[in-house]
Design a protein around this motif. Sequence first.
Motif, mmCIF file in Angstrom:
data_model
loop_
_atom_site.group_PDB
_atom_site.id
_atom_site.type_symbol
_atom_site.label_atom_id
_atom_site.label_comp_id
_atom_site.label_asym_id
_atom_site.label_seq_id
_atom_site.Cartn_x
_atom_site.Cartn_y
_atom_site.Cartn_z
ATOM 1 N N LEU A 214 0.829 -1.336 -0.010
ATOM 2 C CA LEU A 214 -0.224 0.014 0.070
ATOM 3 C C LEU A 214 0.518 1.250 -0.246
ATOM 4 C CD1 LEU A 214 -2.627 1.546 0.533
ATOM 5 C CD2 LEU A 214 -2.379 1.176 2.817
ATOM 6 N N SER A 215 0.817 2.170 -0.819
ATOM 7 C CA SER A 215 1.346 3.450 -1.531
ATOM 8 C C SER A 215 0.683 4.528 -1.181
ATOM 9 C CB SER A 215 2.224 3.051 -2.089
ATOM 10 O OG SER A 215 3.344 4.720 -2.632
ATOM 11 N N VAL A 216 0.402 5.523 0.207
ATOM 12 C CA VAL A 216 -0.868 6.881 -0.338
ATOM 13 C C VAL A 216 0.431 7.689 0.057
ATOM 14 C CG1 VAL A 216 -1.957 7.444 1.193
ATOM 15 C CG2 VAL A 216 -1.559 5.157 1.345
ATOM 16 N N HIS A 217 0.423 8.218 -0.787
ATOM 17 C CA HIS A 217 0.770 10.158 -0.543
ATOM 18 C C HIS A 217 0.228 11.050 -0.045
ATOM 19 C CE1 HIS A 217 3.030 7.608 -3.324
ATOM 20 N NE2 HIS A 217 4.356 9.229 -3.427
ATOM 21 N N VAL A 218 -0.039 11.674 0.412
ATOM 22 C CA VAL A 218 -1.083 12.969 1.621
ATOM 23 C C VAL A 218 -0.317 14.457 0.436
ATOM 24 C CG1 VAL A 218 -1.817 13.919 3.948
ATOM 25 C CG2 VAL A 218 -1.549 11.457 3.580
ATOM 26 N N TYR A 219 -0.415 14.452 -0.088
ATOM 27 C CA TYR A 219 -0.239 15.987 -0.123
ATOM 28 C C TYR A 219 -1.037 17.087 0.667
ATOM 29 C CZ TYR A 219 -4.137 15.571 -3.902
ATOM 30 O OH TYR A 219 -5.125 15.742 -4.727
ATOM 31 N N ARG A 220 -1.711 17.062 1.244
ATOM 32 C CA ARG A 220 -2.801 18.292 2.391
ATOM 33 C C ARG A 220 -2.814 17.267 3.255
ATOM 34 N NH1 ARG A 220 -7.693 18.925 3.464
ATOM 35 N NH2 ARG A 220 -8.523 17.431 1.129
ATOM 36 N N GLU A 221 -3.254 18.184 4.144
ATOM 37 C CA GLU A 221 -3.590 17.698 6.250
ATOM 38 C C GLU A 221 -5.009 17.121 5.842
ATOM 39 O OE1 GLU A 221 -2.139 15.785 9.631
ATOM 40 O OE2 GLU A 221 -1.114 17.449 7.262
ATOM 41 N N PRO A 222 -5.148 16.023 5.667
ATOM 42 C CA PRO A 222 -6.878 15.989 6.173
ATOM 43 C C PRO A 222 -7.623 16.075 7.191
ATOM 44 C CG PRO A 222 -5.699 13.173 6.360
ATOM 45 C CD PRO A 222 -4.334 14.771 6.038
ATOM 46 N N VAL A 223 -9.462 15.992 7.016
ATOM 47 C CA VAL A 223 -10.183 16.347 8.304
ATOM 48 C C VAL A 223 -11.008 15.647 8.371
ATOM 49 C CG1 VAL A 223 -8.829 19.003 7.966
ATOM 50 C CG2 VAL A 223 -10.839 18.394 7.247
ATOM 51 N N GLY A 224 -11.725 15.215 9.623
ATOM 52 C CA GLY A 224 -12.646 14.797 9.345
ATOM 53 C C GLY A 224 -13.050 13.275 10.160
ATOM 54 N N GLU A 225 -13.705 12.983 9.406
ATOM 55 C CA GLU A 225 -14.031 11.153 9.854
ATOM 56 C C GLU A 225 -14.112 10.456 8.572
ATOM 57 O OE1 GLU A 225 -16.688 10.753 13.289
ATOM 58 O OE2 GLU A 225 -15.097 11.498 15.045
ATOM 59 N N PHE A 254 -7.598 14.831 -1.182
ATOM 60 C CA PHE A 254 -5.990 14.850 -0.426
ATOM 61 C C PHE A 254 -4.940 13.987 -0.543
ATOM 62 C CE2 PHE A 254 -8.428 11.955 3.064
ATOM 63 C CZ PHE A 254 -7.083 11.421 2.450
ATOM 64 N N GLY A 255 -4.935 13.270 -1.006
ATOM 65 C CA GLY A 255 -3.758 12.009 -1.586
ATOM 66 C C GLY A 255 -4.778 11.310 -2.449
ATOM 67 N N ARG A 256 -3.540 10.496 -2.840
ATOM 68 C CA ARG A 256 -3.045 8.815 -3.453
ATOM 69 C C ARG A 256 -3.017 7.767 -3.371
ATOM 70 N NH1 ARG A 256 -4.055 10.014 -9.368
ATOM 71 N NH2 ARG A 256 -4.941 12.121 -10.339
ATOM 72 N N ALA A 257 -3.690 6.335 -3.482
ATOM 73 C CA ALA A 257 -3.055 5.669 -2.664
ATOM 74 C C ALA A 257 -2.900 4.191 -3.912
ATOM 75 C CB ALA A 257 -3.768 4.702 -1.510
ATOM 76 N N GLU A 258 -1.884 3.187 -3.899
ATOM 77 C CA GLU A 258 -1.516 2.603 -4.529
ATOM 78 C C GLU A 258 -1.736 0.835 -3.916
ATOM 79 O OE1 GLU A 258 -2.201 3.057 -7.864
ATOM 80 O OE2 GLU A 258 -1.837 5.326 -8.488
ATOM 81 N N GLN A 259 -2.492 -0.267 -4.973
ATOM 82 C CA GLN A 259 -2.260 -1.292 -4.363
ATOM 83 C C GLN A 259 -1.438 -2.654 -5.117
ATOM 84 O OE1 GLN A 259 -5.928 -0.447 -2.558
ATOM 85 N NE2 GLN A 259 -5.697 -1.987 -0.339
ATOM 86 N N ILE A 260 -1.277 -3.247 -5.415
ATOM 87 C CA ILE A 260 -0.302 -3.759 -5.774
ATOM 88 C C ILE A 260 -0.980 -5.413 -5.625
ATOM 89 C CG2 ILE A 260 1.663 -4.698 -5.500
ATOM 90 C CD1 ILE A 260 0.790 -4.071 -8.786
ATOM 91 N N LEU A 261 -1.272 -6.065 -6.895
ATOM 92 C CA LEU A 261 -3.051 -6.562 -6.219
ATOM 93 C C LEU A 261 -1.692 -7.868 -6.668
ATOM 94 C CD1 LEU A 261 -5.954 -5.913 -7.405
ATOM 95 C CD2 LEU A 261 -4.850 -4.990 -5.551
ATOM 96 N N THR A 262 -1.983 -9.157 -6.362
ATOM 97 C CA THR A 262 -1.637 -10.628 -6.755
ATOM 98 C C THR A 262 -2.835 -11.357 -6.918
ATOM 99 O OG1 THR A 262 -0.842 -12.996 -6.798
ATOM 100 C CG2 THR A 262 -1.336 -12.112 -4.652
#
Length: 270
Positions: A214-225, A254-262
Amino acid sequence: MHETTTTSGSQAYYRHLGGGRYESTVHAQGAWNDHEQHMAPVAGLLVRALEQFEPREGMRLTRFNFDILGLIPAGEFNIETTVLRPGRTIELLEAQLVAGGRTAVRVTAWRMLTLDTTAVQAIEDEQFTPLAESQSWHGLNIWPGGFIASLEGRTVPGHRPGHGRAWLRTPHDMVDGEPTSALVRLLGLVDSANGIAARVAPGAGSYMFPNVDLSVHVYREPVGEWLGLDTHVSFAGDGIGLTSSVLHDVTGPFGRAEQILTVRPIPHAK
């Protein structure tokens, strides 16, 4: 300063046993096996460890690379955190979840200096339907496990296998008796992206497709639930797949995520 929220009276995903020792609860139970943890709350707990490790004023965590080194067993485990690359304005941290003498998950994270760049602020990721215009959704219920059962979901028009748009939240804190920051709470939901728009229903197509990272890039500080996931799932023809998501909070992307799958047949499936 991290925004924190807490929900009294609800069992958390983890109990803190002192020092770097923790124990998972049923709410952290995985979807593929009853005796393992789901990667989503594990990611949240590791982010919490990094957030609390030698915090530095004026810096924030911006990128997380998680490697899942095998089954993540339920029960007791340790978290070990260190600095891999110190720096005045940029530093690289590492945290590991160690269970039974084996590292099950390892994450590295960049912590970077913040400063005022509002004069050039711009975000290209497009917003999707606001939370207020979404509809109650129980699509994740096709998945078993205590973690999935702990979630509340909402969806927006256009949701289909392979491309899903959904909002998720949890009433549970990450660690029992402690407030949970918005960063920890939301990143503790991100790994769910691989299940919100599955190309094949679990079991029905006789295929499994767990992610190994799991790769997560956070370019803005997130808020809330609430975490918004705009997710695309691609399967190649040779057993490899990719789940890609734009991450939203109630104010926008606020960001992006990538997941490589088998991608592989479920053993013994007929």
